[in-house]
Design an enzyme around this catalytic site. Structure first.
Site: not given
Ligand SMILES: *Cc1c(COP(=O)(O)O)cnc(C)c1O
Length: 428
Positions: A144, A239, A267
């Site tokens: 994701y 990511d 995060k």
């Molecule tokens: C949470 C998350 C996102 C999205 O971040 P948001 O601040 O919710 O837009 C993207 N990539 C990964 C791996 C995530 O865990």
């Protein structure tokens, strides 16, 4: 446990907010029922509007590695707020946060701060396309990257099948330029690259995926992906929005010794405030405006509150022994959980990397998305509610991670294990 006030709020919320929530998983659809509404959080605990108290292993979906309302983070935000919440003019705090990030992520020479992980991922693939002059994006099934059009694509039936949008509203052209392959499958990656070596701008993946539950890379998988992409001039994007400052201080790239071209963060680096970042080698990053032609901007990007919370959070995390102690507690919890599971005979496969982990209700290893979705989600839901009743809040979905914080002490671990033992016994 009584959830009466939450139930009332949920009914009210549904009249003005779509599904009563502002982000879908919060609606508890994957476990049935309705969500509780939070009144406050403190350390390892959250208290809901009915006065129920839970040990929290979701931690705002990962950011709160120091626990709720850590005094230093609260103070840092308050101090910054007194000086003004946003200027849209550079501040020193932006440099401080960037320097801190770079210290732990040597692959990042320069970076850009944004306001969410989604924004960072969206911008990173634009940059990769701008830098390489190529169009195709390869993503890994089950990873994701926020709700970016081009990345909300699941796998088609075969590995060279062009993507099918998983959400209506995404133009088919977008989906067509995103190719998907399974995680931990190097042969699939090689075949895909050989089919279009000059058209692929980037590979984007969570090096340790945490959004299909937590799945671990097989030995050398990440190293081989690095070698393959490098050979063909394809940018490798990690990511690490979830794994950054969680799998290790320097993320999965530090733990596994792999150097990506671009890293996406979020995060933890915002300490609980909205933030995202993307960065990498200077020649790539210098393609961004105002130095280069690839445009990306943000009114509140690098704002004083988010940077203050991020700096305070990382400062504590990097004090000697702090990260190691959080990780050690996660290791203890998971080792004990495995022991409990073994006794009950319920098929559960656990994964842990640093301060994140997952319990898959799955018989045998989970190596990729196909394995993950075989999990017994009904049994997970039942486990989730039993744990909640016992005062332990786990993610309201099988396909999410469990997170540890600095505030989860032996006492909380002990309570969690007691609750788990009882819940598993009732399930078997
Ligand atoms: C949470 C998350 C996102 C999205 O971040 P948001 O601040 O919710 O837009 C993207 N990539 C990964 C791996 C995530 O865990």
């Amino acid at each position: 446990m009584n959830f009466q006030k939450s139930e009332e709020l949920y009914k009210r919320a549904n009249k003005v907010l779509v599904g009563g929530v502002n982000s879908p998983v919060r609606a508890f659809k994957a476990v049935g029922g309705y969500p509780f509404f939070v009144a406050s959080g403190n350390g390892a605990y959250i208290t809901d509007v009915d006065g129920n108290r839970f040990i929290d292993y979701v931690l705002s979906w990962g950011p709160l590695i120091l626990g709720h309302a850590h005094p230093d983070v609260v103070a840092a935000i308050q101090e910054a707020l007194k000086r003004g919440s946003s200027f849209g003019i550079p501040t020193e705090a932006e440099i401080l946060l960037a320097e801190k990030i770079r210290r732990h992520f040597p692959s990042i020479e320069k970076l850009r701060l944004v306001n969410s992980g989604t924004e960072a991922a969206m911008s990173a693939i634009r940059l990769a396309r701008g830098y390489t002059g190529r169009n195709l994006v390869v993503k890994i099934e089950g990873c994701y990257h926020g709700h970016v059009d081009a990345l909300l694509v699941k796998a088609g039936s075969g590995l060279t099948t062009f993507g099918v949008p998983t959400s209506p509203g995404i133009p088919t052209e977008h989906a067509r330029s995103t190719l998907t392959i399974p995680y931990n499958d190097l042969a699939a990656a090689q075949m895909l690259v050989e089919s279009a070596p000059k058209d692929i701008a980037c590979f984007i993946l969570e090096p340790v995926p945490g959004n299909m539950g937590v799945v671990l890379p097989q030995p050398n998988y990440l190293q081989e992906l690095r070698a393959l992409t490098e050979k063909h001039g394809i940018l490798l994007i990690f990511d690490e929005v979830m794994s950054g400052f969680r799998v290790s201080l320097g993320g999965a790239q530090q733990r596994y010794g792999v150097v990506p071209d671009i890293t996406i963060l979020g995060k933890v680096i915002g300490g609980g405030l909205p933030v995202g970042a993307y960065g990498g080698r200077a020649p790539i990053m210098d393609m961004l405006a105002p130095v280069g032609p690839v445009y990306q901007a943000g009114t509140l990007s690098g704002n004083p509150l988010a940077t203050a919370a991020g700096i305070a959070t990382i400062s504590i995390l990097e004090s000697p022994g702090v990260f190691e102690s959080i990780e050690a507690r996660m290791t203890t919890l998971f080792r004990e959980l495995e022991g409990i599971v073994r006794k009950t005979g319920i098929p559960v496969y656990t994964t842990q990397s640093g301060t994140m982990g997952c319990m898959f209700f799955h018989d045998g290893p989970v190596r990729n998305y196909t394995d993950a979705v075989e999990s017994d989600t009904a049994r997970y839901a039942s486990f989730f509610w039993k744990m909640l009743e016992a005062g332990v809040y786990l993610a309201p979905s099988q396909f999410e991670a469990m997170f540890m914080s600095l505030c989860h002490t032996e006492l909380e671990i002990e309570k969690t294990l007691e609750a788990s033992e009882k819940a598993f016994a009732e399930l078997s």
